[in-house]
Scaffold this active site. Sequence first.
Site, PDB file in Angstrom:
ATOM      1  N   GLY A 125      -5.697  17.536   1.535  1.00  0.00           N
ATOM      2  CA  GLY A 125      -4.630  16.579   1.251  1.00  0.00           C
ATOM      3  C   GLY A 125      -4.858  15.205   1.848  1.00  0.00           C
ATOM      4  O   GLY A 125      -3.911  14.442   2.013  1.00  0.00           O
ATOM      5  N   ASP A 173      -3.601   7.816  -4.372  1.00  0.00           N
ATOM      6  CA  ASP A 173      -4.752   8.000  -3.488  1.00  0.00           C
ATOM      7  C   ASP A 173      -5.784   6.888  -3.692  1.00  0.00           C
ATOM      8  O   ASP A 173      -6.311   6.317  -2.732  1.00  0.00           O
ATOM      9  CB  ASP A 173      -5.415   9.361  -3.744  1.00  0.00           C
ATOM     10  CG  ASP A 173      -4.424  10.507  -3.669  1.00  0.00           C
ATOM     11  OD1 ASP A 173      -3.313  10.299  -3.147  1.00  0.00           O
ATOM     12  OD2 ASP A 173      -4.752  11.604  -4.151  1.00  0.00           O
TER      13      ASP A 173
END
Length: 384
Positions: A125, A173
């Site tokens: 993650g 991200d």
Amino acid sequence: MKPQQISTQKFAEHYGYQASQTVFAPGRVNIIGEHTDYNDGFVMPCAINYGMAVSFSKRDDSIWRVYAIDIEQHDEFDLSQPIEPSKHKWANYVRGVVKYIQAKYPEFKQGADLAMASDVPMSSGLSSSAALEISIGKTAQLLGELPLNLTEIALIGQEAENKFVGANCGNMDQLTSALGQKDQLIMIDCRSLAITPTPVPQGYSIAIINSNVKHDLVTGEYNSRRKECEFAAQFFGVKALRDVTPEQFIERAHELQRENQLAYQRAKHVISENHRVLEAVKALKANDMQKLGQLMAESHNSMRDDFEITIPEIDYLVELAQVAISKNGGARMTGGGFGGCIVCLVPNDKVEHLRQIIAENYEKQTGIKETFHLCTACDGVHLV
Ligand code: GLA
């Protein structure tokens, strides 16, 4: 040794000459705003001091030779031929980014030798894949002297992951790895792509604790969450859940619940989480760390109960961290879910206490040893 030192050194050993440049792209940790990016919502991550380094030099043909140092694997492909998928998943991040750069700049055929090394833990993650995509995007931009800005590099990275690797991620991200800012948490509006930086609060540290639980079914779970969110957006007659206010949600919540219980729960998480991100910006500006801690706790509960993406080991880590941190600051799961890491904003003088409480209890209860990282908020991709 840092990844940039490893990639520089191994490049020379492997290819027998010195790399001309080295690029570093960071991973990221998300402080609050989970599973909101693909709902056109708000997130508040920062880039971290763990990332992917790529050392490279031009060749005088159109071949890319890629050496993945950490796993001792190689890839080779020709930019003057159509780019096809490789049997190695990691290589598809590289090929995918080059392919979608070529879709924008078909004349880009500059060959290169590359060596890459990363210290972002995989499948936890912290966006090891975005760090790879963005480091390759920046490398290609430099090699071809292409007029690509960092936002464009981020969106190409996301496109490669969606269409070439086959993971249907949002844009958080890649935007963070490209556009992170030193000592700042960056609130991103994932629709307009506007960024609002807010300093990491004075006297606080960012701790990341890896549960070291990896989940195999993440892609399926991620895609089903996306579908449930889309169903809810259609129910409300909007483009994305970003467009539903908490008041509008409450008005029709029962109706949605009767029609589709899961879509109701997912929408409840996303709509409340968007609101929490905006509240978190206010709390940070007011230096109200108690409020920020409450918002992080609510975010975690919402991921656990409504979005259903936490696991018992992660819930336990968060409970331990919340006890250790107490009122000021907070803890929650970070990232896509089903394992991975928790993130804590912790007063500097409580960091050791936090580390100790986790070390004394987590392994005893779960049989798994955690990994504890202290992080700093860093700049996005750059030359080193
Ligand atoms: C993964 C995805 C992101 C985002 C998060 C959840 O990290 O790559 O786009 O959806 O999960 O917030």
